[in-house]
Design a protein around this motif. Structure first.
Motif, PDB file in Angstrom:
ATOM      1  N   TRP A 140      72.233   6.999  24.985  1.00 36.71           N
ATOM      2  CA  TRP A 140      70.648   6.914  24.847  1.00 36.71           C
ATOM      3  C   TRP A 140      69.822   7.127  26.067  1.00 36.71           C
ATOM      4  O   TRP A 140      68.831   7.591  26.293  1.00 36.71           O
ATOM      5  CB  TRP A 140      70.558   5.247  24.586  1.00 36.71           C
ATOM      6  N   GLN A 141      70.423   6.731  27.225  1.00 40.05           N
ATOM      7  CA  GLN A 141      69.640   7.169  28.507  1.00 40.05           C
ATOM      8  C   GLN A 141      69.646   8.671  28.738  1.00 40.05           C
ATOM      9  O   GLN A 141      68.709   9.247  29.082  1.00 40.05           O
ATOM     10  CB  GLN A 141      70.347   6.639  29.997  1.00 40.05           C
ATOM     11  N   LEU A 142      70.615   9.235  28.607  1.00 39.48           N
ATOM     12  CA  LEU A 142      70.546  10.977  28.332  1.00 39.48           C
ATOM     13  C   LEU A 142      69.330  11.299  27.496  1.00 39.48           C
ATOM     14  O   LEU A 142      69.053  12.531  27.726  1.00 39.48           O
ATOM     15  CB  LEU A 142      72.172  11.527  28.022  1.00 39.48           C
ATOM     16  N   HIS A 143      69.625  10.760  26.201  1.00 38.30           N
ATOM     17  CA  HIS A 143      68.620  11.224  25.256  1.00 38.30           C
ATOM     18  C   HIS A 143      67.190  10.941  25.663  1.00 38.30           C
ATOM     19  O   HIS A 143      66.469  11.819  25.773  1.00 38.30           O
ATOM     20  CB  HIS A 143      68.549  10.265  23.829  1.00 38.30           C
ATOM     21  N   VAL A 144      66.913   9.834  26.433  1.00 37.95           N
ATOM     22  CA  VAL A 144      65.580   9.425  26.650  1.00 37.95           C
ATOM     23  C   VAL A 144      65.112  10.457  27.838  1.00 37.95           C
ATOM     24  O   VAL A 144      64.064  11.049  28.059  1.00 37.95           O
ATOM     25  CB  VAL A 144      65.490   8.125  27.012  1.00 37.95           C
ATOM     26  N   THR A 145      66.101  10.668  28.840  1.00 34.09           N
ATOM     27  CA  THR A 145      65.655  11.324  30.023  1.00 34.09           C
ATOM     28  C   THR A 145      65.912  12.936  29.961  1.00 34.09           C
ATOM     29  O   THR A 145      65.373  13.857  30.621  1.00 34.09           O
ATOM     30  CB  THR A 145      66.461  11.013  31.047  1.00 34.09           C
ATOM     31  N   GLY A 146      66.555  13.349  29.012  1.00 36.63           N
ATOM     32  CA  GLY A 146      66.790  14.851  28.794  1.00 36.63           C
ATOM     33  C   GLY A 146      67.878  15.469  29.791  1.00 36.63           C
ATOM     34  O   GLY A 146      68.003  16.536  29.735  1.00 36.63           O
ATOM     35  N   CYS A 147      68.638  14.564  30.386  1.00 39.76           N
ATOM     36  CA  CYS A 147      69.517  14.849  31.378  1.00 39.76           C
ATOM     37  C   CYS A 147      70.867  15.433  30.722  1.00 39.76           C
ATOM     38  O   CYS A 147      71.253  15.043  29.556  1.00 39.76           O
ATOM     39  CB  CYS A 147      69.868  13.930  32.373  1.00 39.76           C
ATOM     40  N   GLU A 148      71.833  16.071  31.260  1.00 43.64           N
ATOM     41  CA  GLU A 148      72.913  16.777  30.762  1.00 43.64           C
ATOM     42  C   GLU A 148      74.187  15.568  31.001  1.00 43.64           C
ATOM     43  O   GLU A 148      75.115  15.691  30.348  1.00 43.64           O
ATOM     44  CB  GLU A 148      73.357  18.123  31.198  1.00 43.64           C
ATOM     45  N   GLN A 149      73.788  15.019  32.001  1.00 44.96           N
ATOM     46  CA  GLN A 149      75.137  14.039  32.570  1.00 44.96           C
ATOM     47  C   GLN A 149      74.506  12.639  33.266  1.00 44.96           C
ATOM     48  O   GLN A 149      73.393  12.903  33.918  1.00 44.96           O
ATOM     49  CB  GLN A 149      76.217  14.927  33.263  1.00 44.96           C
ATOM     50  N   VAL A 150      75.320  11.792  33.256  1.00 48.64           N
ATOM     51  CA  VAL A 150      75.132  10.377  33.781  1.00 48.64           C
ATOM     52  C   VAL A 150      76.462  10.169  34.723  1.00 48.64           C
ATOM     53  O   VAL A 150      77.638  10.197  34.045  1.00 48.64           O
ATOM     54  CB  VAL A 150      74.716   9.294  32.619  1.00 48.64           C
ATOM     55  N   LEU A 151      76.279   9.683  35.795  1.00 46.71           N
ATOM     56  CA  LEU A 151      77.130   9.181  36.549  1.00 46.71           C
ATOM     57  C   LEU A 151      77.309   7.654  36.311  1.00 46.71           C
ATOM     58  O   LEU A 151      76.423   6.864  36.401  1.00 46.71           O
ATOM     59  CB  LEU A 151      76.616   9.258  38.224  1.00 46.71           C
ATOM     60  N   PHE A 152      78.576   7.175  35.641  1.00 43.21           N
ATOM     61  CA  PHE A 152      78.529   5.865  35.339  1.00 43.21           C
ATOM     62  C   PHE A 152      79.403   5.156  36.376  1.00 43.21           C
ATOM     63  O   PHE A 152      80.750   5.575  36.744  1.00 43.21           O
ATOM     64  CB  PHE A 152      79.275   5.761  34.103  1.00 43.21           C
ATOM     65  N   ARG A 165      82.709   7.893  36.840  1.00 44.09           N
ATOM     66  CA  ARG A 165      82.884   9.011  36.177  1.00 44.09           C
ATOM     67  C   ARG A 165      81.657   9.712  35.727  1.00 44.09           C
ATOM     68  O   ARG A 165      80.689   9.252  35.588  1.00 44.09           O
ATOM     69  CB  ARG A 165      83.863   8.823  35.119  1.00 44.09           C
ATOM     70  N   TRP A 166      81.645  11.060  35.467  1.00 43.82           N
ATOM     71  CA  TRP A 166      80.442  11.738  35.014  1.00 43.82           C
ATOM     72  C   TRP A 166      80.713  11.727  33.233  1.00 43.82           C
ATOM     73  O   TRP A 166      81.776  12.117  32.859  1.00 43.82           O
ATOM     74  CB  TRP A 166      80.446  12.940  35.435  1.00 43.82           C
ATOM     75  N   VAL A 167      79.628  11.474  32.730  1.00 47.89           N
ATOM     76  CA  VAL A 167      79.485  11.459  31.296  1.00 47.89           C
ATOM     77  C   VAL A 167      78.667  12.252  30.701  1.00 47.89           C
ATOM     78  O   VAL A 167      77.500  12.402  31.040  1.00 47.89           O
ATOM     79  CB  VAL A 167      79.356  10.192  30.757  1.00 47.89           C
ATOM     80  N   GLY A 168      79.018  13.280  29.871  1.00 49.36           N
ATOM     81  CA  GLY A 168      77.906  14.347  29.250  1.00 49.36           C
ATOM     82  C   GLY A 168      77.446  14.063  28.066  1.00 49.36           C
ATOM     83  O   GLY A 168      77.757  12.893  27.683  1.00 49.36           O
ATOM     84  N   ARG A 169      76.699  14.736  27.486  1.00 47.85           N
ATOM     85  CA  ARG A 169      75.968  14.321  26.322  1.00 47.85           C
ATOM     86  C   ARG A 169      76.936  14.497  24.955  1.00 47.85           C
ATOM     87  O   ARG A 169      77.786  15.521  25.017  1.00 47.85           O
ATOM     88  CB  ARG A 169      74.801  15.303  26.165  1.00 47.85           C
TER      89      ARG A 169
END
Length: 218
Positions: A140-152, A165-169
């Motif tokens: 959902w954070q990727l959806h809202v921000t439009g980013c391709e990946q999130v560092l978890f 780890r890096w998590v992609g869309r």
């Protein structure tokens, strides 16, 4: 950092709403679906969650819920971990409430960078387990921000060991979450209108039990 890639929710005075302004932040969140909300709407199999009705009641009442000890621990540790993330990955600490293309799709990622975001958790679960628990929140954070990946990033609450780890869309999951969120917002608006009418008549209002079938979900 390209700050203008993010859409920030603005308060009545035109300033961005941040989690440091807790009352304004909580109030703004009542009108939309946040990343925390998204993971309460849908089960891992894509069905309507049993938590949906409780979430609706919380949005209508404004009840924040209890602040558990582990929550307080996370508040203390998050700035420390965020500083480490900034130093190592160049992702800046964030407290701004972000909005998506749909302005009622909301998220407050713990860090924002030029091309990616960060989410921080303190937990007793290992990285793999935590990634499963928070999968929908991250998507959902990727959806809202439009980013391709999130560092978890997960820090063990007892040992302070840090894993990441890096998590992609996951576009299919994002579409499903958005469908459930939009249906929830329709229900929220309908019940809020009924609550306002009940208040006008001097009556108490509680939402009737929601259909577990989720008929508005395609």
């Amino acid at each position: 950092m390209e700050q203008n890639r993010y859409r920030y929710v603005q308060g009545p005075g035109g300033d961005p709403v941040t989690s440091r302004q807790r009352v304004a932040w909580l109030r703004a969140r009542l009108w939309g679906v946040t990343a925390t909300d998204a993971r309460r709407l849908v089960t891992s199999r894509g069905q309507v969650s049993k938590q949906r009705k409780r979430l609706l009641e919380a949005k209508l009442s404004g009840w924040e819920g209890p602040r558990l000890p582990q929550f307080e621990h996370g508040i203390v540790r998050e700035p420390v971990i965020a500083a480490w993330v900034h130093q190592r990955f160049g992702i800046h600490p964030n407290s701004h409430l972000c909005a998506g293309e749909n302005p009622r799709h909301l998220a407050t990622p713990d860090g924002v960078g030029a091309h990616s975001i960060c989410e921080i958790k303190t937990a007793v679960a290992d990285l793999d387990e935590a990634a499963g628990v928070y999968r929908d929140q991250l998507q959902w954070q990727l959806h809202v921000t439009g980013c391709e990946q999130v560092l978890f990033v997960v820090e063990n609450r007892h040992t302070y060991r840090r894993d990441f780890r890096w998590v992609g869309r996951d576009e299919a999951r994002i579409r499903l979450l958005a469908e459930h969120a939009d249906a929830f917002l329709v229900d929220l608006d309908e019940h809020r209108a009924l609550a306002i009418e009940a208040e006008r008549r001097g009556e108490d209002y509680r939402p009737a039990a929601l259909s577990p079938s989720g008929t508005r979900i395609a």
